[in-house]
Design a protein around this motif. Structure first.
Motif, PDB file in Angstrom:
ATOM      1  N   ASP A 113       0.797  -1.230   0.000  1.00  0.00           N
ATOM      2  CA  ASP A 113       0.000   0.000   0.000  1.00  0.00           C
ATOM      3  C   ASP A 113       0.829   1.279   0.000  1.00  0.00           C
ATOM      4  OD1 ASP A 113      -2.273  -1.521   0.008  1.00  0.00           O
ATOM      5  OD2 ASP A 113      -2.712  -1.248   2.144  1.00  0.00           O
ATOM      6  N   LYS A 115       2.462   4.532  -1.176  1.00  0.00           N
ATOM      7  CA  LYS A 115       2.166   5.500  -2.233  1.00  0.00           C
ATOM      8  C   LYS A 115       3.223   6.599  -2.207  1.00  0.00           C
ATOM      9  CE  LYS A 115      -2.791   4.752  -2.343  1.00  0.00           C
ATOM     10  NZ  LYS A 115      -3.134   3.939  -1.221  1.00  0.00           N
ATOM     11  N   LYS A 117       4.511  10.503  -4.097  1.00  0.00           N
ATOM     12  CA  LYS A 117       4.131  11.666  -4.900  1.00  0.00           C
ATOM     13  C   LYS A 117       5.290  12.660  -4.864  1.00  0.00           C
ATOM     14  CE  LYS A 117       0.591  15.202  -5.325  1.00  0.00           C
ATOM     15  NZ  LYS A 117      -0.645  15.741  -4.784  1.00  0.00           N
ATOM     16  N   PHE A 125       6.076  10.054   0.719  1.00  0.00           N
ATOM     17  CA  PHE A 125       5.613   8.675   0.791  1.00  0.00           C
ATOM     18  C   PHE A 125       4.570   8.564   1.884  1.00  0.00           C
ATOM     19  CE2 PHE A 125       9.872   8.347  -0.890  1.00  0.00           C
ATOM     20  CZ  PHE A 125       9.720   7.440  -1.917  1.00  0.00           C
ATOM     21  N   ASN A 126       3.536   7.785   1.622  1.00  0.00           N
ATOM     22  CA  ASN A 126       2.548   7.437   2.641  1.00  0.00           C
ATOM     23  C   ASN A 126       2.672   5.931   2.848  1.00  0.00           C
ATOM     24  OD1 ASN A 126       0.257   6.712   4.115  1.00  0.00           O
ATOM     25  ND2 ASN A 126      -0.870   8.454   3.329  1.00  0.00           N
ATOM     26  N   THR A 128       1.216   3.042   4.833  1.00  0.00           N
ATOM     27  CA  THR A 128       0.095   2.615   5.655  1.00  0.00           C
ATOM     28  C   THR A 128       0.530   1.512   6.608  1.00  0.00           C
ATOM     29  OG1 THR A 128      -1.363   3.102   3.799  1.00  0.00           O
ATOM     30  CG2 THR A 128      -2.295   1.796   5.578  1.00  0.00           C
TER      31      THR A 128
END
Length: 144
Positions: A113, A115, A117, A125-126, A128
């Motif tokens: 998961d 992500k 950008k 970055f994310n 989770t």
């Protein structure tokens, strides 16, 4: 023989616990020119880790991000050249920038998961987090 105390940091490699506190290696806040690494911020919330990497001057296509054996590997490379020819002279300029950064991910991150950008010179970055597993009560084992 001597022992050196190590402390595991969730987003780093095993390094001596006081190496950065006692050195001048991290003086430049935006870009660490001695280590050739961009500045990094990590924020933890209840549901995720938010990572920001300052990398101005790059474009989205300059980055390569992979996950391998629990490590988030980030590398970037770009080149720029400019040439000007006039009757009496020729001017040629070029630049090359690159870096590599690896972060050891905590076991609580869902690798599938993640992500990313890139906007305004910041790569975000994310990460989770997995749902916390219900802790089981300790089980007593009888010794025979």
């Amino acid at each position: 023989m001597s022992l050196v105390k190590f402390r595991r940091r969730p987003f780093g490699t095993l390094i001596p616990s006081d190496i950065f506190e006692t050195s001048n290696l991290l003086r430049n806040e935006l870009w660490n020119t001695q280590l050739n690494e961009p500045a990094l911020n990590i924020k933890e919330t209840d549901k995720a880790f938010e990572v920001e990497l300052a990398a101005p001057g790059f474009s989205k296509k300059d980055f390569e991000v992979t996950i391998d054996e629990g490590c988030l590997n980030i590398s970037a490379e770009n080149t720029h050249s400019e040439e000007e020819k006039e009757e009496n002279y020729m001017r040629k300029e070029f630049s090359y920038n690159s870096f590599e950064k690896s972060l050891q991910l905590p076991d609580s991150v869902k690798e599938e998961d993640i992500k990313a950008k890139y906007q305004d010179g910041i790569l975000r970055f994310n990460l989770t987090k997995k749902e916390p597993s219900k802790q089981q009560k300790p089980k007593k084992i009888e010794i025979a």
